[in-house]
Enzyme design. Structure first.
Site, short mmCIF file in Angstrom:
data_model
loop_
_atom_site.label_atom_id
_atom_site.label_comp_id
_atom_site.label_asym_id
_atom_site.label_seq_id
_atom_site.Cartn_x
_atom_site.Cartn_y
_atom_site.Cartn_z
N GLU A 213 49.85 45.72 35.98
CA GLU A 213 49.98 47.12 35.53
C GLU A 213 51.40 47.61 35.76
OE1 GLU A 213 46.42 49.75 36.32
OE2 GLU A 213 46.39 48.45 38.06
N ASP A 232 40.20 47.07 44.97
CA ASP A 232 40.25 47.84 43.72
C ASP A 232 40.14 46.93 42.48
OD1 ASP A 232 40.62 50.31 42.30
OD2 ASP A 232 42.70 49.76 41.91
N HIS A 237 36.97 43.31 39.04
CA HIS A 237 37.45 42.89 37.72
C HIS A 237 37.87 41.42 37.69
CE1 HIS A 237 37.25 47.08 37.04
NE2 HIS A 237 38.46 47.41 37.47
N LYS A 337 50.30 46.59 40.93
CA LYS A 337 50.77 47.84 40.32
C LYS A 337 52.29 47.79 40.30
CE LYS A 337 46.81 50.68 41.03
NZ LYS A 337 46.25 50.77 39.67
C1 BG6 Z 1 40.38 50.52 37.76
C2 BG6 Z 1 41.24 50.59 38.98
O1 BG6 Z 1 39.12 49.95 38.04
O2 BG6 Z 1 41.04 49.70 36.78
C3 BG6 Z 1 42.60 51.13 38.66
O3 BG6 Z 1 40.59 51.42 39.94
C4 BG6 Z 1 43.25 50.34 37.55
O4 BG6 Z 1 43.44 51.13 39.82
C5 BG6 Z 1 42.31 50.21 36.37
O5 BG6 Z 1 44.42 51.02 37.15
C6 BG6 Z 1 42.86 49.26 35.32
O6 BG6 Z 1 42.05 49.32 34.18
P1 BG6 Z 1 42.67 49.07 32.72
O7 BG6 Z 1 41.48 49.13 31.83
O8 BG6 Z 1 43.65 50.18 32.49
O9 BG6 Z 1 43.32 47.74 32.77
#
Ligand code: BG6
Length: 487
Positions: A213, A232, A237, A337
């Site tokens: 990210e 997180d 994920h 991040k």
């Molecule tokens: C969320 C996290 O589950 O997923 C966040 O809590 C993160 O910190 C986000 O930014 C990322 O999701 P995506 O769909 O933007 O890749």
């Protein structure tokens, strides 16, 4: 003929950030696309708005801008959407307010969904209050992540919610499972005979899964500082993506067939030996830096973050799966991040040819690789070697590209839209079952404990880079490197 008796979607945390940015826009999109029953109602529950007029004013002021971003906004459709919305002012601290909610829902037929877009500390009190007025019967409950802080707290929530709702009534959201390209991964693997024979240790050298990210912690510094990247992003994920990449072909796409196979992968993850932690896990924290020309501050100076924080904003891991298909194949996972780019992708590195009659190029690792880009620009890219034109036999890397937006111009769906429709329609396959969640917590917990116990701070990395150098060194030990190419 089946009678459409509609649904009632009860949204707790109706004025929260998630409702504003994701849930209500996703419901609007589903409404716009004609995918919601005309008898479907949305009952927002919150404390802040005095009445329905006040709530609609809030929706107009806060949700509309998120809806119109995609350029598909239509004022008349929006007004039709607002007509679906009802409002119940409810103070979660007052159980008696739930009797009012029950009365408000009394004349609503059809499927009933309770969506808890609230902090996890409210999950159990809300479920108990719903049960106290009989609203748990024949209803579905949706729980947002994070579900707990560790195995014990997640078990405590699951135990208490499980006393009130049966497992098949519980929809645990992991929004990555709702992303179109993650669905496509299933299609790629199980709809084509081409890849499946190669999808194993004999042909695959290593696999990388990255969710990078550019964003920092935004307005969530306080939450994030108590959470960190492992909880997180990895526990949910990344391990979910890993389980889909590595699972055996399910016998059907019904929810338990898919979830049983994912669970088998999660249970086969090689347990962490904490003596090896520095070899298989890297944690980092961003310092000030520049991302695409913009200076950004250090994590430790973000609002809500403790100045001496040792919370990780970056994690890289080497994971192994102890089964016949994958024994010995390293899976490298990485998330962070404030990295150089926003990208989520899966890279399958195939082994080089066993003998090259065409010179050393064909023996280089990474000559054949499949890159499945989840975001942005969903695509699949297959790298091969080809002969360079002209004299002699010189090989160079080329790739076959499949950009999904060129094939399918219409019909893309946001993750939340798909998942909300699945809840309303009673499809559980894309929601995390309790045993999957437990297996994931069980696996990450030794890392969490070890990091908490160690007095070593996370490794620093400058914002706008790809994380600490140790993450690259970890792959170098296996003769490979992270794939970092332009979008
Ligand atoms: C969320 C996290 O589950 O997923 C966040 O809590 C993160 O910190 C986000 O930014 C990322 O999701 P995506 O769909 O933007 O890749």
């Amino acid at each position: 003929m089946q009678i459409d008796s509609g649904f009632t979607f009860v949204l707790f945390g109706g004025t929260g950030d998630l409702s504003m940015r994701k849930i209500l826009p996703a419901l609007y999109e589903a409404h716009r696309a004609g995918m919601l029953s005309e008898h479907g109602k949305i009952v927002a529950v919150a404390r802040h708005a005095a009445d329905r007029d006040g709530y609609i004013e809030w929706v107009n002021g806060n949700v509309k801008s998120h809806v119109s971003k995609g350029g598909k906004f239509d004022e008349a459709v929006w007004r039709g959407f607002l007509e679906r919305i009802e409002y119940v002012k409810l103070d979660l601290g007052k159980p008696e307010d739930f009797a009012l909610l029950r009365d408000a829902l009394d004349n609503h037929a059809g499927t009933r969904v309770f969506y808890l877009a609230t902090g996890p500390s409210l999950f159990v009190p809300i479920c108990r209050a719903l049960a106290s007025v009989g609203l748990n019967e024949n209803a579905r409950i949706v729980l947002e992540k994070p579900l707990g802080y560790d195995l014990r707290s997640s078990n405590a929530i699951n135990d208490s919610v499980g006393e009130i709702f049966a497992e098949e009534q519980i929809y645990r959201i992991d929004h990555y499972l709702g992303k179109e390209p993650v669905q496509n991964l299933l299609a790629l693997r199980f709809g084509n005979a081409l890849f499946e024979p190669l999808w194993r240790r004999e042909w695959v050298e290593s696999i990388q899964i990255t969710i990078a990210e550019e964003l920092g912690v935004e307005a969530r510094g306080d939450f994030y500082d108590n959470t960190g990247a492992l909880r997180d992003m990895v526990q949910n994920h990344l391990l979910q993506l890993l389980s889909i990449v590595a699972m055996e072909p399910p016998h059907s796409m019904d929810s338990d067939s898919v979830r049983d196979e994912k669970l088998r992968v999660l249970r086969a993850l090689k347990p962490i030996d904490t003596r090896d932690i520095s070899k298989i896990a890297v944690r980092g924290q961003y310092h000030a830096g520049v991302i695409k020309g913009t200076s950004v501050p250090a994590y430790a100076t973000e609002h809500g973050v403790k100045p001496q924080s040792t919370t990780e904003t970056f994690v890289a891991l080497k994971v192994e799966i102890e089964n016949w298909r994958w024994a010995g194949v390293p899976f490298f996972l990485r998330t962070g991040k404030r990295l150089a780019d926003r990208v989520a992708e899966i890279v399958v590195n195939f082994r080089p040819v066993p003998h090259s009659a065409l010179g050393p190029t064909a023996l280089r690792p990474g000559s054949n690789r499949l890159v499945i880009r989840l975001q942005p620009n969903e695509s699949i890219r297959l790298y091969c070697l080809a002969k360079q034109p002209g004299e002699g036999m010189n090989l160079s890397s080329v790739h076959l590209d499949l950009a999904f937006d060129q094939f399918f111009k219409e019909g893309q769906m946001e993750a939340y839209q798909r998942l909300l429709l699945d809840v309303i329609n009673g499809r559980l396959a894309l929601f995390v079952r309790r045993d999957e969640q437990e297996a994931a917590w069980t696996w990450v917990e030794p890392i969490l404990n070890e990091w908490a116990a160690s007095n070593k701070p996370p490794k620093p990395y400058a914002a706008g880079t790809w994380g600490p150098a140790a993450a690259s060194a970890m792959l170098a030990q296996h003769g490979t490197c992270w794939l970092e190419e332009e979008n």
